[in-house]
Design an enzyme around this catalytic site. Structure first.
Site, PDB file in Angstrom:
ATOM      1  N   GLU A  14      31.636  47.805 112.406  1.00 49.77           N
ATOM      2  CA  GLU A  14      32.785  47.795 111.490  1.00 49.77           C
ATOM      3  C   GLU A  14      33.002  46.402 110.882  1.00 49.77           C
ATOM      4  O   GLU A  14      33.303  46.255 109.710  1.00 49.77           O
ATOM      5  CB  GLU A  14      34.047  48.238 112.241  1.00 49.77           C
ATOM      6  CG  GLU A  14      35.309  48.236 111.422  1.00 49.77           C
ATOM      7  CD  GLU A  14      35.239  49.219 110.265  1.00 49.77           C
ATOM      8  OE1 GLU A  14      35.255  50.420 110.499  1.00 49.77           O
ATOM      9  OE2 GLU A  14      35.165  48.756 109.112  1.00 49.77           O
ATOM     10  N   GLY A  26      38.595  25.929 103.955  1.00 57.60           N
ATOM     11  CA  GLY A  26      37.853  26.763 104.916  1.00 57.60           C
ATOM     12  C   GLY A  26      37.493  28.142 104.394  1.00 57.60           C
ATOM     13  O   GLY A  26      37.126  29.030 105.167  1.00 57.60           O
ATOM     14  N   LYS A  82      26.835  43.465 101.712  1.00 62.41           N
ATOM     15  CA  LYS A  82      27.880  44.388 102.159  1.00 62.41           C
ATOM     16  C   LYS A  82      27.810  45.704 101.381  1.00 62.41           C
ATOM     17  O   LYS A  82      27.980  46.783 101.948  1.00 62.41           O
ATOM     18  CB  LYS A  82      29.248  43.740 101.991  1.00 62.41           C
ATOM     19  CG  LYS A  82      29.454  42.549 102.921  1.00 62.41           C
ATOM     20  CD  LYS A  82      30.684  41.769 102.510  1.00 62.41           C
ATOM     21  CE  LYS A  82      30.931  40.573 103.395  1.00 62.41           C
ATOM     22  NZ  LYS A  82      31.903  39.639 102.813  1.00 62.41           N
ATOM     23  N   GLY A 141      37.431  35.778 108.525  1.00 60.62           N
ATOM     24  CA  GLY A 141      38.306  34.965 109.372  1.00 60.62           C
ATOM     25  C   GLY A 141      38.124  35.364 110.820  1.00 60.62           C
ATOM     26  O   GLY A 141      37.776  36.511 111.136  1.00 60.62           O
TER      27      GLY A 141
HETATM   28  N1  LIG Z   1      33.324  34.051 110.079  1.00 60.87           N
HETATM   29  C1  LIG Z   1      33.770  35.158 109.508  1.00 60.87           C
HETATM   30  O1  LIG Z   1      34.872  35.203 108.961  1.00 60.87           O
HETATM   31  C2  LIG Z   1      32.919  36.394 109.512  1.00 60.87           C
HETATM   32  C3  LIG Z   1      33.397  37.567 108.888  1.00 60.87           C
HETATM   33  C4  LIG Z   1      32.638  38.744 108.948  1.00 60.87           C
HETATM   34  C5  LIG Z   1      31.408  38.715 109.591  1.00 60.87           C
HETATM   35  N2  LIG Z   1      30.963  37.542 110.151  1.00 60.87           N
HETATM   36  C6  LIG Z   1      29.667  37.568 110.826  1.00 60.87           C
HETATM   37  O2  LIG Z   1      29.872  37.270 112.196  1.00 60.87           O
HETATM   38  C7  LIG Z   1      28.722  36.590 112.712  1.00 60.87           C
HETATM   39  C8  LIG Z   1      29.167  35.276 113.350  1.00 60.87           C
HETATM   40  O3  LIG Z   1      29.774  34.483 112.364  1.00 60.87           O
HETATM   41  P1  LIG Z   1      30.568  33.138 112.748  1.00 60.87           P
HETATM   42  O4  LIG Z   1      31.292  32.731 111.522  1.00 60.87           O
HETATM   43  O5  LIG Z   1      31.327  33.323 113.997  1.00 60.87           O
HETATM   44  O6  LIG Z   1      29.360  32.135 113.017  1.00 60.87           O
HETATM   45  P2  LIG Z   1      29.424  30.662 113.680  1.00 60.87           P
HETATM   46  O7  LIG Z   1      30.817  30.150 113.667  1.00 60.87           O
HETATM   47  O8  LIG Z   1      28.356  29.873 113.020  1.00 60.87           O
HETATM   48  O9  LIG Z   1      29.023  30.915 115.205  1.00 60.87           O
HETATM   49  C9  LIG Z   1      27.727  31.234 115.600  1.00 60.87           C
HETATM   50  C10 LIG Z   1      27.659  31.135 117.106  1.00 60.87           C
HETATM   51  O10 LIG Z   1      26.372  31.559 117.531  1.00 60.87           O
HETATM   52  C11 LIG Z   1      25.763  30.570 118.342  1.00 60.87           C
HETATM   53  N3  LIG Z   1      24.322  30.586 118.024  1.00 60.87           N
HETATM   54  C12 LIG Z   1      23.745  30.567 116.810  1.00 60.87           C
HETATM   55  N4  LIG Z   1      22.408  30.660 116.925  1.00 60.87           N
HETATM   56  C13 LIG Z   1      22.145  30.735 118.242  1.00 60.87           C
HETATM   57  C14 LIG Z   1      20.961  30.832 119.000  1.00 60.87           C
HETATM   58  N5  LIG Z   1      19.757  30.867 118.432  1.00 60.87           N
HETATM   59  N6  LIG Z   1      21.068  30.891 120.358  1.00 60.87           N
HETATM   60  C15 LIG Z   1      22.272  30.856 120.955  1.00 60.87           C
HETATM   61  N7  LIG Z   1      23.442  30.769 120.284  1.00 60.87           N
HETATM   62  C16 LIG Z   1      23.373  30.696 118.950  1.00 60.87           C
HETATM   63  C17 LIG Z   1      26.409  29.264 117.972  1.00 60.87           C
HETATM   64  O11 LIG Z   1      26.329  28.401 119.108  1.00 60.87           O
HETATM   65  P3  LIG Z   1      26.970  26.913 119.089  1.00 60.87           P
HETATM   66  O12 LIG Z   1      28.457  27.138 118.995  1.00 60.87           O
HETATM   67  O13 LIG Z   1      26.579  26.318 120.388  1.00 60.87           O
HETATM   68  O14 LIG Z   1      26.408  26.240 117.892  1.00 60.87           O
HETATM   69  C18 LIG Z   1      27.841  29.712 117.650  1.00 60.87           C
HETATM   70  O15 LIG Z   1      28.597  29.756 118.846  1.00 60.87           O
HETATM   71  C19 LIG Z   1      27.768  36.423 111.534  1.00 60.87           C
HETATM   72  O16 LIG Z   1      26.852  37.489 111.511  1.00 60.87           O
HETATM   73  C20 LIG Z   1      28.695  36.535 110.320  1.00 60.87           C
HETATM   74  O17 LIG Z   1      28.045  37.000 109.154  1.00 60.87           O
HETATM   75  C21 LIG Z   1      31.673  36.404 110.137  1.00 60.87           C
END
Ligand SMILES: NC(=O)c1ccc[n+]([C@@H]2O[C@H](COP(=O)([O-])OP(=O)(O)OC[C@H]3O[C@@H](n4cnc5c(N)ncnc54)[C@H](OP(=O)(O)O)[C@@H]3O)[C@@H](O)[C@H]2O)c1
Length: 358
Positions: free
Chosen positions: A139, A197, A215, A313
């Protein structure tokens, strides 16, 4: 009986164990939300959620609200820990895809917010989930906190979807709103989005329309019965070509510019595009401002349905992830007890399409 099924059966009386891959913006939000709502979820849904492992890259980073004892930098430790549900929140195509496949092999269902992976390899992953009798909830991969996946897959299951029209990228909408309301130049509006941000340091994925196209590809896969890859081609125009003068001219005509993803059936199949377009001020999407998302679904029987809200977010996205986790946890428990989860809970949950085991 397979090793995974035996493990599932023996787990009926204990909390549902969750392994989280990634503890960034969404991962940390998820861990905090699952902990804050643990009692309420147990009371309302009858499942106790227990986050047992959290995978990160850098063990030294400060992660307020997350118990350091849960952290590991070893993906195998999480996936082979016997957890029931793996929540993939690291993003990107690999190693995320490989870790999800491995989770299926070890008997875990999966919840992900990874639109890039699903747009690139969703159909293969769903086939693999089904083949291994596992489920995948997603979702949160489209429009963050807006339950649009559940709306298409469950809400409109009895209807035929005629079209999808949506503002699917909050960054583009924030930039357009600043240009329209404060007469900011495009580059200044992008810088402000970064400062607040709402845009990455490299905003290309959003501004050039790739994020919205990913999407749209997921929504089309869910809602349209397309037969060939050529029907899935998305005509893509980013936001860079929109200037202040375009916005002024649109306004003089009583219209606004929005970056809109559109999918509609045609005599030849489907027309899919992502582009800046002019909308009359009275159009529902014209009223979607700032970093918000909005989607109009048109069903043959139901007519237009309009959804709007926070499309990204930490917390809105984490809430959508948690909804999928609860739904899968209830379903696992129902399967172990030889029944389906209560219909009212399933219907009221904004959880995503859960493909795989029926
Ligand atoms: N942010 C949003 O608003 C949002 C909205 C909808 C969907 N999403 C989706 O949700 C997912 C996560 O997004 P996010 O914004 O939370 O990303 P993020 O803030 O960049 O966090 C990524 C996390 O994954 C860890 N990581 C990355 N590569 C890794 C690896 N090879 N091995 C182990 N750990 C690893 C990082 O570790 P470290 O902390 O140690 O660097 C970090 O904790 C993505 O698919 C994104 O498209 C995000």
């Amino acid at each position: 009986m397979a090793r995974a099924d035996l493990r599932s059966l023996s787990s009926s009386a204990r909390p549902v164990r969750i392994g989280v891959l990634g503890c960034g913006s969404v991962g940390r939000g998820f861990v905090q939300l699952a902990s804050a709502h643990r009692e309420r979820i147990l009371a309302r849904s009858g499942v106790e959620l227990d986050v047992s492992h959290v995978l990160v890259r850098d063990l030294t980073k400060d992660r307020p609200g997350v118990d350091r004892r849960l952290l590991t930098d070893d993906a195998d430790e999480v996936i082979q820990s016997g957890c029931d549900i793996v929540v993939e929140l690291i993003g990107g195509i690999e190693p995320a895809g490989e870790l999800i496949r491995s989770s299926f092999e070890y008997g875990a269902d999966v919840v992900t917010a990874n639109k890039a992976l699903l747009a690139a390899a969703g159909r293969t992953l769903f086939r693999e989930a089904a083949a291994s009798g596992r489920r995948i909830g997603f979702e949160a991969s489209v429009c963050g906190g807006i339950p649009i996946v559940g709306a298409i897959t469950r809400g409109l299951a009895g209807d035929s979807l005629e079209s999808i029209q949506g503002i699917l990228n909050g960054t583009c909408n924030y930039v357009l709103t600043r240009m329209e309301e404060e007469w900011m130049e495009f580059d200044d509006a992008v810088r402000l989005a970064q400062d607040n941000g709402f845009a990455e340091a490299d905003p290309a994925l959003d501004i050039d329309g790739h994020d919205a196209a990913q999407k749209l590809a997921i929504l089309v896969e869910l809602g349209f019965d397309l037969e060939s890859d050529s029907e899935r081609t998305i005509a893509l125009t980013g936001l860079r070509e929109v200037g202040i003068s375009d916005i002024a001219q649109a306004r003089a005509r009583g219209r606004v510019i929005r970056h809109v993803a559109t999918a509609r059936h045609t005599a030849d199949g489907a027309e899919l595009r992502v582009a800046p377009i002019e909308l009359p001020r009275t159009h529902r999407l014209a009223g979607v401002r700032d970093e918000n998302n909005g989607v109009v679904l048109r069903g043959d029987a139901v007519g237009d349905l309009f959804f709007s809200g926070k499309g990204a977010g930490s917390m809105p996205t984490a809430a959508a992830v948690l909804a999928d986790v609860i739904e899968i946890a209830q379903s696992r428990r129902g399967a172990l007890e030889g029944r389906r989860p209560a219909a009212s809970r399933t219907a009221s949950s904004p959880g995503g399409l859960v493909l795989g085991r029926a």
